[in-house]
Design a protein around this motif. Structure first.
Motif, PDB file in Angstrom:
ATOM      1  N   THR A   1       0.858  -1.173   0.000  1.00 33.26           N
ATOM      2  CA  THR A   1       0.000   0.000   0.000  1.00 33.26           C
ATOM      3  C   THR A   1       0.899   1.229   0.000  1.00 33.26           C
ATOM      4  O   THR A   1       1.549   1.512   1.013  1.00 33.26           O
ATOM      5  CB  THR A   1      -0.913   0.023   1.238  1.00 33.26           C
TER       6      THR A   1
ATOM      7  N   PRO B   1       2.141   4.775   0.701  1.00 32.23           N
ATOM      8  CA  PRO B   1       1.650   5.779   1.650  1.00 32.23           C
ATOM      9  C   PRO B   1       1.486   7.165   1.046  1.00 32.23           C
ATOM     10  O   PRO B   1       0.899   8.037   1.677  1.00 32.23           O
ATOM     11  CB  PRO B   1       2.735   5.782   2.723  1.00 32.23           C
TER      12      PRO B   1
ATOM     13  N   LEU C   1       3.519   0.220   3.278  1.00 30.40           N
ATOM     14  CA  LEU C   1       2.593  -0.316   4.272  1.00 30.40           C
ATOM     15  C   LEU C   1       2.110  -1.677   3.792  1.00 30.40           C
ATOM     16  O   LEU C   1       1.759  -1.847   2.621  1.00 30.40           O
ATOM     17  CB  LEU C   1       1.406   0.627   4.469  1.00 30.40           C
TER      18      LEU C   1
ATOM     19  N   THR D   1      -0.443  -4.650   3.403  1.00 33.70           N
ATOM     20  CA  THR D   1      -1.904  -4.763   3.358  1.00 33.70           C
ATOM     21  C   THR D   1      -2.359  -6.019   4.084  1.00 33.70           C
ATOM     22  O   THR D   1      -2.957  -6.924   3.502  1.00 33.70           O
ATOM     23  CB  THR D   1      -2.396  -4.791   1.904  1.00 33.70           C
TER      24      THR D   1
ATOM     25  N   PRO E   1      -4.092  -7.108   8.025  1.00 32.24           N
ATOM     26  CA  PRO E   1      -4.660  -6.488   9.234  1.00 32.24           C
ATOM     27  C   PRO E   1      -3.808  -6.665  10.479  1.00 32.24           C
ATOM     28  O   PRO E   1      -3.835  -5.824  11.368  1.00 32.24           O
ATOM     29  CB  PRO E   1      -6.011  -7.205   9.379  1.00 32.24           C
TER      30      PRO E   1
ATOM     31  N   ASP F   1       1.428  -3.795  11.743  1.00 32.34           N
ATOM     32  CA  ASP F   1       1.362  -2.405  12.186  1.00 32.34           C
ATOM     33  C   ASP F   1       1.199  -1.474  10.985  1.00 32.34           C
ATOM     34  O   ASP F   1       1.922  -1.571   9.996  1.00 32.34           O
ATOM     35  CB  ASP F   1       2.628  -2.046  12.960  1.00 32.34           C
ATOM     36  N   ASN F   2       0.227  -0.549  11.065  1.00 29.93           N
ATOM     37  CA  ASN F   2      -0.060   0.341   9.940  1.00 29.93           C
ATOM     38  C   ASN F   2       1.034   1.372   9.694  1.00 29.93           C
ATOM     39  O   ASN F   2       1.147   1.898   8.588  1.00 29.93           O
ATOM     40  CB  ASN F   2      -1.398   1.055  10.178  1.00 29.93           C
ATOM     41  N   GLU F   3       1.802   1.700  10.717  1.00 32.88           N
ATOM     42  CA  GLU F   3       2.848   2.708  10.561  1.00 32.88           C
ATOM     43  C   GLU F   3       4.100   2.248  11.325  1.00 32.88           C
ATOM     44  O   GLU F   3       4.350   2.695  12.432  1.00 32.88           O
ATOM     45  CB  GLU F   3       2.374   4.067  11.070  1.00 32.88           C
TER      46      GLU F   3
ATOM     47  N   THR G   1       3.628   8.752   7.567  1.00 28.52           N
ATOM     48  CA  THR G   1       2.768   8.432   6.427  1.00 28.52           C
ATOM     49  C   THR G   1       1.952   9.633   5.959  1.00 28.52           C
ATOM     50  O   THR G   1       1.383   9.608   4.867  1.00 28.52           O
ATOM     51  CB  THR G   1       1.809   7.287   6.798  1.00 28.52           C
TER      52      THR G   1
END
Length: 599
Positions: free
Chosen positions: A62, A64, A105, A107, A109, A112-114, A134
């Motif tokens: 993904t 950012p 990032l 993809t 769940p 960690d998103n960041e 991000t």
């Protein structure tokens, strides 16, 4: 016509050497996680499929930010693969390079998103991701100018306990050897980390490639700044040619100077403020070209440049200093900052308004000295021989960056040789198994070696006796056997502390059982070979004896079955012989008595 042809040929041959003298720069772009080479619009740059990584997991990406290359994959490095993971690339010729890493990032769940982690190039820490990266286009990548001296480049990612490092792409782009020369401190021992790079008076983010810039510029990214604040300035632009823009050694794109901002009557000062790391040195590059149609000559616009309130350039007259309107002017200065803020102010002195086209800010970083190469090779061999758990990591350089040394390794810096060396290894209680590798003997600077409470087997290698600096050795709590090398045993008399206890098979020094006759490895092999040969000979003789006994037994059985027939035959022959003997006697009597008369 002939004159025109000769002139054309002259121009052609004059141009040919200048163009062929400077070949295209080396460029290596890697699409992390990709299984095939990729080309991306709008310039259709070539990205090589993923290679040269030491670990990690490929995954869908993904991006950012919209400035991130339009690639679909990335590689992330879970902590189970170790605290440091690297790309070790061996294809870069010796030279000066821009190294750029775009973050991504994952993809998934559960990821960690960041993630927050550190980045090092050639053992030098160049970047630490900060919370909120991000949300800022100029923080989705790290970039540095670095000299590569041995044809290789090591780019490492160091976990900090806040998510798994995730990398979309890596770029290694050659630039001019003299690019961004800023003074006597500049050189092969210095890295310039890109802190900020702005193009003013426009809203379009651009790479050098988008500007059709020279490839030797390194495809820089320019973050657009339309204004420094409401009513603080006004944009200016031109489509006219800009002279002296794409000159060596920095090769700036000409279009960089075709937009600018100028201050206003409401706010005569132009001021740009940014956050920086404290107690660091910074190299600041300021770009100007007089593209304002209201300025027609020298002396009409003059201003000073201040950094954090201190004047660094006085009486800047762009037309006068560059030589003309629509001509590029670049100014550079180095400043030491103790605080966390950098403010660059352009203060008019004549003409009321200041002008600015672009800004570049670099943090000056002293390149770390590396660990002695032979010791690095020895530790890599040790990692393989001992089968160290992946959680150890052990990728990159053992001692640098100093913030992330290898787990279990203690380092010391030799100022005289400007090199790091390993003076201690501690692997106590790590369930390591197998023999102690002899390559440990090449880490000659070792003073402390602790391999206690593992599952080590075999003998202690003689090479450990070569570690003349060794003063503490803990091998207790293993399953080692055979004689302790005499070189180690003799060291105990000189105050060294060695622990060999809880190894049932070790012998040969005070405190351990007495060894039997010592045999060399060759002798042991000879004995083993002789024993095996004797056993084989014994088996062969046994088989031959058994077969002979079987043959004798079989003959006896055959003889026993044929005995009655043989006895009857023998008796019959005997009777015939007696009968013949009897008849023979009778014949003699008849002969003596004369012929017999028959009736």
């Amino acid at each position: 016509m002939l004159r025109f042809t000769l002139l054309w040929l002259l121009l052609f041959f004059l141009y040919l050497p200048s163009s062929s003298a400077r070949p295209a720069p080396f460029a290596m772009r890697i699409s992390c996680g990709a299984r095939q080479n990729v080309r991306t619009p709008p310039t259709y740059a070539l990205w090589y499929k993923d290679f040269a990584y030491t670990g990690g997991v490929p995954a869908n990406a993904t991006p950012p930010s919209f400035v991130t290359p339009p690639l679909k994959t990335l590689r992330y490095f879970p902590l189970s693969d170790g605290p440091e993971n690297c790309y070790s690339i061996n294809r870069a010729p010796k030279g000066h390079y821009t190294v750029r890493i775009f973050f991504g990032l994952v993809t998934q769940p559960e990821v960690d998103n960041e993630p927050l982690f550190d980045v090092s190039v050639e053992g030098t820490l160049i970047h630490s991701l900060k919370s909120g990266w991000t949300s800022h286009d100029d923080q989705v990548f790290a970039e540095a100018l670095v000299f590569l001296l041995d044809g290789t480049v090591s780019i490492c990612f160091h976990s900090t306990g806040h998510g798994d490092p995730a990398i979309i792409s890596i770029e290694i782009l050659q630039v001019d050897d003299k690019a961004y020369y800023f003074g006597p401190e500049w050189g092969k021992g210095v890295i310039l980390k890109t802190t900020s790079r702005l193009t003013c008076g426009t809203s379009k983010p651009r790479f050098d490639e988008d500007y059709s810039g020279d490839h030797w510029g390194g495809d820089r990214f320019w973050l657009p700044v339309r204004t420094f604040g409401q009513n603080a300035d006004e944009p200016r632009s031109t489509e006219g040619r800009i002279k002296q823009a794409s000159d060596a050694p920095n090769f700036y794109p000409e279009a960089l100077y075709q937009s600018a901002i100028v201050s206003t009557d409401i706010q005569p000062d132009l001021a740009y403020t940014m956050d920086v790391d404290p107690n660091k040195n910074y190299s600041i590059w300021l770009h100007f070209a007089e593209i304002d149609a209201s300025i027609t000559g020298a002396g009409q616009r003059v201003f000073d440049v201040l950094i954090n309130g201190d004047t660094v350039f006085e009486d800047i007259d762009v037309v006068d200093m560059s030589g003309d309107r629509y001509t590029a002017l670049v100014l550079n200065t180095t400043v030491a900052l103790s605080g966390r803020t950098l403010t660059i102010t352009f203060r008019p002195k004549k003409g009321k308004h200041a002008i600015l086209n672009a800004i570049e800010v670099f943090q000056i970083i002293a390149a770390e000295s590396k660990t002695l190469p032979e010791e690095v090779r020895a530790l890599q061999a040790l990692k393989k021989a001992l089968g160290l758990p992946s959680r150890f990591g052990w990728d990159g350089d053992p001692c640098v960056p100093k913030e992330h040394p290898w787990s279990g390794a203690d380092c010391h810096f030799d100022k005289s040789g400007s090199k790091w060396f390993i003076d201690g290894l501690n692997f106590s209680g790590n369930t390591i198994h197998g023999p102690i590798p002899s390559s440990l003997g090449t880490v000659t600077s070792l003073e402390i070696l602790d391999l206690s409470y593992n599952n080590l087997t075999g003998s202690i290698p003689e090479s450990l006796g070569q570690l003349t600096a060794l003063r503490r050795l803990n091998l207790n709590g293993n399953s080692l056997s055979e004689r302790v090398p005499s070189a180690l045993g003799g060291r105990l008399l000189n105050g060294a502390s060695f622990n060999f206890t809880d190894n049932a098979g070790l012998c040969g020094i005070p405190g351990l059982p007495t060894c039997g006759p010592h045999l060399s490895a060759g002798a042991k092999v000879g004995i083993a070979f002789g024993t095996a040969l004797s056993f084989l000979l014994l088996v062969t003789c046994s088989v031959c004896w058994w077969k002979r006994q079987q043959n004798i037994h079989r003959a006896q059985q055959i003889a026993a079955r044929g005995a009655p027939y043989a006895k009857s035959r023998t008796q019959f022959s005997h009777d015939i012989q007696l009968s013949r003997h009897h008849n023979h006697g009778q014949a003699r009597t008849a002969a003596e008595n004369g012929p017999s008369l028959l009736s």
